[in-house]
Enzyme design. Structure first.
Site, mmCIF file in Angstrom:
data_model
loop_
_atom_site.group_PDB
_atom_site.id
_atom_site.type_symbol
_atom_site.label_atom_id
_atom_site.label_comp_id
_atom_site.label_asym_id
_atom_site.label_seq_id
_atom_site.Cartn_x
_atom_site.Cartn_y
_atom_site.Cartn_z
ATOM 1 N N HIS A 185 8.588 11.612 -11.801
ATOM 2 C CA HIS A 185 8.016 10.261 -11.802
ATOM 3 C C HIS A 185 6.627 10.281 -12.417
ATOM 4 O O HIS A 185 5.807 11.148 -12.096
ATOM 5 C CB HIS A 185 7.921 9.708 -10.384
ATOM 6 C CG HIS A 185 9.252 9.363 -9.802
ATOM 7 N ND1 HIS A 185 9.792 8.107 -9.844
ATOM 8 C CD2 HIS A 185 10.175 10.138 -9.192
ATOM 9 C CE1 HIS A 185 10.983 8.104 -9.274
ATOM 10 N NE2 HIS A 185 11.244 9.331 -8.856
ATOM 11 N N ASP A 192 32.981 17.034 11.253
ATOM 12 C CA ASP A 192 33.878 16.481 12.272
ATOM 13 C C ASP A 192 35.043 17.435 12.522
ATOM 14 O O ASP A 192 35.474 17.627 13.665
ATOM 15 C CB ASP A 192 34.382 15.086 11.867
ATOM 16 C CG ASP A 192 34.944 15.046 10.436
ATOM 17 O OD1 ASP A 192 34.563 15.911 9.613
ATOM 18 O OD2 ASP A 192 35.765 14.152 10.153
ATOM 19 N N GLU A 229 44.518 16.695 7.864
ATOM 20 C CA GLU A 229 44.563 17.053 9.289
ATOM 21 C C GLU A 229 45.441 18.275 9.568
ATOM 22 O O GLU A 229 45.288 18.914 10.609
ATOM 23 C CB GLU A 229 45.070 15.861 10.104
ATOM 24 C CG GLU A 229 44.058 14.739 10.165
ATOM 25 C CD GLU A 229 44.600 13.484 10.823
ATOM 26 O OE1 GLU A 229 45.836 13.376 10.958
ATOM 27 O OE2 GLU A 229 43.787 12.630 11.205
ATOM 28 N N TYR A 267 16.574 27.142 4.240
ATOM 29 C CA TYR A 267 17.426 28.147 4.877
ATOM 30 C C TYR A 267 17.470 29.426 4.035
ATOM 31 O O TYR A 267 17.497 29.352 2.812
ATOM 32 C CB TYR A 267 18.851 27.611 5.040
ATOM 33 C CG TYR A 267 18.959 26.345 5.844
ATOM 34 C CD1 TYR A 267 17.983 25.991 6.773
ATOM 35 C CD2 TYR A 267 20.048 25.486 5.682
ATOM 36 C CE1 TYR A 267 18.096 24.826 7.522
ATOM 37 C CE2 TYR A 267 20.166 24.325 6.429
ATOM 38 C CZ TYR A 267 19.185 24.000 7.338
ATOM 39 O OH TYR A 267 19.297 22.855 8.070
ATOM 40 N N HIS A 287 30.958 11.646 7.771
ATOM 41 C CA HIS A 287 31.166 13.090 7.890
ATOM 42 C C HIS A 287 31.652 13.615 6.537
ATOM 43 O O HIS A 287 32.778 14.103 6.396
ATOM 44 C CB HIS A 287 32.143 13.418 9.019
ATOM 45 C CG HIS A 287 31.448 13.683 10.314
ATOM 46 N ND1 HIS A 287 30.618 14.758 10.498
ATOM 47 C CD2 HIS A 287 31.418 12.980 11.473
ATOM 48 C CE1 HIS A 287 30.119 14.731 11.727
ATOM 49 N NE2 HIS A 287 30.577 13.653 12.338
#
Ligand code: NI
Length: 454
Positions: free
Chosen positions: A296, A158, A428, A352, A153
């Protein structure tokens, strides 16, 4: 401007004021919400949000650790979706699963009539091998694009999932006092452009039944812990991919005139493409980026190969510039190749679109963000050149996407690991702040609360 009593507009003596007042009511949504709710309920609702977010913190932390330890790549979010769906069902929400892939939608109908607000979290992880030494570090491995890799994550989704699960539990507990409906959108495959997860969920009707009036989302990032970045207008870039194949003519490296060298022509194209941004685009309108990420060609020092290919990305923050730059890209590559007697095939894959925050909505929600983190922690951010498929919702309904700083406490902002790094780590302590932010924007939108709190 003083708050106007609704009864005033019905008084005969102020009849000439009726039309202007009605216009005012329409112009400023702040005045259309029930004033009683604004004045009386807001502080109590806010107090409940703050108290419950603190009570839920341990659960949110546990969810986030669990999700972090079990990351799933885009289009594979089976376990995460089940965790979310089980939780939403246990809360008594109306739950839909398998929406546009592994999407999960929870519907919370408040006890009073009102608008519909959607909150969105993305669920997928990235093909990145985690190197942070956490007790809940990911050991998951997968095969991606033919290569074995770790799964992590690394974009912090998460956190988004755990925050929205906590927000759902918090708001479910306030159901009776909510004037309107909250739609919780847990979206797969944000990291899976160009299809992504938002588009298929929208096609599956996620913004309908009931129709969403506004949508909010947050993204964690390496900003200082607990800071919130916001802006109206373009906030994340359109992200388009291109692939160019230059076809020349193979020959001996000692006799280049006998062939057509796609390496030299391809190199001219790489440089020519850079002039689209530096010389041909008005960067005062908006910044733009064009990157060739791979080139390439050839096999051996004395063979000029038949062809060369390159791939790259274009990031734009303005729809007009997007089209213009993509047109110029095609023309530049084809014309340079043609000038040397070669050809260039240009394939562009639109990803997007630009993530456009609805400016009035963003301004309207500022006080909610400020109440949670404080004025000193709230700043107007610069637009980012990363892409986001929150943009797809914001194309359909007014949307507001903002950032939450989760840099570990005490870390050096100059060296803190960014999203997508194998060293990315979120503190956290930001989780309960995220819950308060999401719950607050939802509740304040529903009740029409837009005042800056003292
Ligand atoms: Ni992300």
């Amino acid at each position: 401007m003083p708050r106007t009593r609704p009864s005033l507009v019905h008084a005969p003596s102020v009849a000439p004021l009726v039309a202007p007042l009605a216009a005012l009511l329409l112009a400023f949504p702040i005045f259309t919400a029930p004033l009683a709710a604004q004045v009386a309920d807001a502080p109590a609702l806010h107090a409940t949000i703050d108290r419950r977010a603190a009570e839920l913190e341990a659960k949110v932390v546990a969810w986030r650790r669990d999700i972090h330890q079990h990351p799933e790549l885009s289009f594979q979010e089976v376990r995460t979706a089940k965790l979310v769906a089980d939780h939403l069902r246990a809360l008594g929400l109306e739950v839909s699963t398998g929406v546009g892939g592994h999407g999960v939608v929870g519907l919370l109908k408040g006890g009073k009539p009102g608008p519909v607000v959607a909150l969105r979290a993305d669920m997928d992880a990235l093909p990145v091998t985690e190197v942070v030494d956490l007790p809940f570090k990911s050991a998951v491995r997968a095969v991606y694009n033919g290569q074995e890799t770790g799964v992590m994550h690394a974009c912090g989704h998460d956190n988004h999932v755990a925050i929205l699960m906590g927000t759902a539990e918090l708001l479910a507990g306030m159901k009776a006092s909510l004037p309107g409906t909250v739609k919780f959108i847990f979206q797969p495959a944000e990291e899976g452009p160009p299809v992504g997860g938002a588009g298929p969920m929208i096609e599956a009707g996620v913004l309908e039944n009931p129709k969403v009036d506004a949508i909010f989302g947050l993204h964690v990032g390496p900003g200082p812990l607990g800071t919130v970045g916001w802006r109206g207008g373009a906030t994340a870039a359109a992200a388009d991919q291109f692939r160019i194949v230059v076809r020349g003519k193979q020959t001996h490296g000692a006799y280049p005139s006998a062939g057509i060298d796609p390496i030299v022509i391809g190199s001219q194209i790489v440089l020519g493409l850079q002039t689209i941004i530096s010389r041909q685009s008005n960067l005062i309108t908006a910044p733009a980026v064009l990157t060739v990420g791979a080139f390439h060609a050839g096999l051996r020092e004395n063979i000029i190969p038949d062809s060369a290919w390159m791939i790259g990305t274009v990031r734009t923050l303005d729809a007009g510039m997007r089209t213009d730059i993509l047109d110029r890209l095609k023309r530049t590559a084809e014309s340079i190749a043609q000038s040397a007697g070669a050809s260039a095939e240009v394939h562009i894959e639109r990803g997007y679109p630009v993530t456009m925050n609805d400016a009035p909505l963003a301004l309207r929600m500022m006080p909610s963000l400020q109440r949670v983190v404080g004025a000193a922690q709230l700043f107007e951010s610069q637009p980012g050149t990363a892409g986001e498929d929150f943009s797809r919702y914001a194309e359909k309904v007014p949307g507001f996407f903002f950032g939450l700083g989760v840099a570990p406490k005490g870390s050096d902002p100059r060296t803190v690991a960014p999203n997508h790094s194998p060293l990315f780590v979120a503190d956290e302590a930001a989780l309960p702040i995220g819950v308060r932010l999401m719950a607050s924007v939802a509740v304040d939108y529903l009740i029409g609360e837009t005042r800056v709190q003292p």
